[in-house]
Scaffold this motif. Structure first.
Motif, PDB file in Angstrom:
ATOM      1  N   TRP A 157       0.806  -1.208   0.033  1.00 22.28           N
ATOM      2  CA  TRP A 157      -0.038  -0.062   0.077  1.00 22.28           C
ATOM      3  C   TRP A 157       0.860   1.054   0.010  1.00 22.28           C
ATOM      4  O   TRP A 157       1.782   1.527   0.995  1.00 22.28           O
ATOM      5  N   ILE A 158       0.493   1.983  -1.039  1.00 16.15           N
ATOM      6  CA  ILE A 158       1.575   3.232  -1.113  1.00 16.15           C
ATOM      7  C   ILE A 158       0.806   4.619  -0.960  1.00 16.15           C
ATOM      8  O   ILE A 158      -0.122   4.756  -1.295  1.00 16.15           O
ATOM      9  N   ASP A 159       1.609   5.405  -0.337  1.00 15.63           N
ATOM     10  CA  ASP A 159       0.942   6.811  -0.281  1.00 15.63           C
ATOM     11  C   ASP A 159       1.173   7.597  -1.478  1.00 15.63           C
ATOM     12  O   ASP A 159       2.296   7.819  -1.908  1.00 15.63           O
ATOM     13  N   PRO A 160       0.003   7.961  -2.142  1.00 19.80           N
ATOM     14  CA  PRO A 160       0.197   8.553  -3.430  1.00 19.80           C
ATOM     15  C   PRO A 160       0.991  10.044  -3.338  1.00 19.80           C
ATOM     16  O   PRO A 160       1.504  10.500  -4.438  1.00 19.80           O
ATOM     17  N   LYS A 161       1.249  10.777  -2.259  1.00 20.82           N
ATOM     18  CA  LYS A 161       1.836  11.957  -2.369  1.00 20.82           C
ATOM     19  C   LYS A 161       3.305  11.900  -2.444  1.00 20.82           C
ATOM     20  O   LYS A 161       3.900  12.373  -3.148  1.00 20.82           O
ATOM     21  N   THR A 162       3.870  10.657  -1.609  1.00 20.87           N
ATOM     22  CA  THR A 162       5.222  10.577  -1.577  1.00 20.87           C
ATOM     23  C   THR A 162       5.504   9.256  -2.423  1.00 20.87           C
ATOM     24  O   THR A 162       7.126   9.220  -2.680  1.00 20.87           O
ATOM     25  N   GLY A 163       4.928   8.349  -2.852  1.00 19.00           N
ATOM     26  CA  GLY A 163       5.378   7.086  -3.152  1.00 19.00           C
ATOM     27  C   GLY A 163       5.878   6.309  -2.441  1.00 19.00           C
ATOM     28  O   GLY A 163       6.426   5.237  -2.777  1.00 19.00           O
ATOM     29  N   MET A 164       5.995   6.769  -1.038  1.00 13.55           N
ATOM     30  CA  MET A 164       6.482   5.498  -0.078  1.00 13.55           C
ATOM     31  C   MET A 164       5.485   4.609   0.600  1.00 13.55           C
ATOM     32  O   MET A 164       4.467   4.916   0.511  1.00 13.55           O
ATOM     33  N   LEU A 165       6.295   3.710   0.848  1.00 10.83           N
ATOM     34  CA  LEU A 165       5.395   2.471   1.408  1.00 10.83           C
ATOM     35  C   LEU A 165       4.753   2.791   2.677  1.00 10.83           C
ATOM     36  O   LEU A 165       5.186   3.565   3.447  1.00 10.83           O
ATOM     37  N   VAL A 166       3.410   2.517   2.691  1.00  8.44           N
ATOM     38  CA  VAL A 166       2.519   2.587   3.972  1.00  8.44           C
ATOM     39  C   VAL A 166       2.454   1.443   4.566  1.00  8.44           C
ATOM     40  O   VAL A 166       2.422   1.197   5.834  1.00  8.44           O
ATOM     41  N   LYS A 167       2.143   0.475   4.071  1.00  9.89           N
ATOM     42  CA  LYS A 167       1.867  -1.052   4.508  1.00  9.89           C
ATOM     43  C   LYS A 167       2.441  -2.160   3.630  1.00  9.89           C
ATOM     44  O   LYS A 167       2.100  -1.653   2.370  1.00  9.89           O
ATOM     45  N   MET A 168       2.866  -3.088   4.018  1.00 13.66           N
ATOM     46  CA  MET A 168       3.267  -4.181   3.037  1.00 13.66           C
ATOM     47  C   MET A 168       3.024  -5.664   3.910  1.00 13.66           C
ATOM     48  O   MET A 168       3.106  -5.816   5.024  1.00 13.66           O
TER      49      MET A 168
END
Length: 194
Positions: A157-168
């Motif tokens: 699951w990715i934060d669309p603002k940063t492109g960083m992982l939120v959850k995996m």
């Protein structure tokens, strides 16, 4: 990826492992800090583990943290360079999302081949949802025989603002871990906590 120098992303990670028929539970905190954003858009990041604990049966054993891993990512998330760290951290960090060059919509699929401490992996992605950007991920060792080598199946699951992982959440098989007499199988979970 859309991050700035000084951004910090702290994750709580857990692995539930089958270690030769023995259940093992590993937890750690992983902190990824953006050290520099280069003129070409590449992102230098340092990834450090802390609070590493291994639970073998009823016995909990705190472990010393492995050395930090320094990585440089291309703007699309592909790893350009890796320095330091242990093989397991390098494999986990190589699971960072690699984005396609063109815009995508729900249902689109793409693939990337990445190199890490465990060898070369082919990772297939599928954009499956937009509540939080949800990406299905399947990774396989490129040159291994069917059923051998490293593999992982799961969701990012990715934060669309940063492109960083939120959850995996991923099921792993054949992960090489320094000091382990054999590759390990199990589940890996990571969640952004800060």
């Amino acid at each position: 990826m859309n991050v700035k120098e000084g951004n910090t992303f702290k994750y709580r990670s857990s692995m539930d492992i089958d270690f030769g028929g023995q259940p093992v539970f590993v937890t750690t905190t992983v902190t990824n800090k953006v050290v520099k954003v280069e003129e070409n858009g590449n992102i230098q990041m340092e990834s450090a583990s802390s609070e590493l604990t291994i639970k073998f049966g009823d016995q909990e054993m705190p472990q010393p943290a492995p050395p930090a891993t320094k990585m440089t990512f291309k703007p699309n998330g592909a790893v350009a360079k890796v320095d330091g760290g242990d093989a397991m951290m390098q494999q986990m960090n190589a699971a960072q999302m690699v984005y396609p060059e063109k815009p995508v919509k729900v249902g689109d699929k793409w693939s990337e081949t990445v190199k890490n401490a465990g060898g070369e992996l082919k990772i297939d992605y599928e954009f499956v949802g937009v509540e939080k950007v949800e990406i299905k991920m399947t990774a396989r060792s490129v040159n291994a025989k069917e059923g051998e080598g490293y593999s992982a199946d799961g969701f990012n699951w990715i934060d669309p603002k940063t492109g960083m992982l939120v959850k995996m959440e991923a099921r792993i098989k054949g992960m090489q871990v320094e000091g382990a007499p054999m590759p390990i199988d199990g589940t890996l979970k990571m969640e952004l906590v800060k």
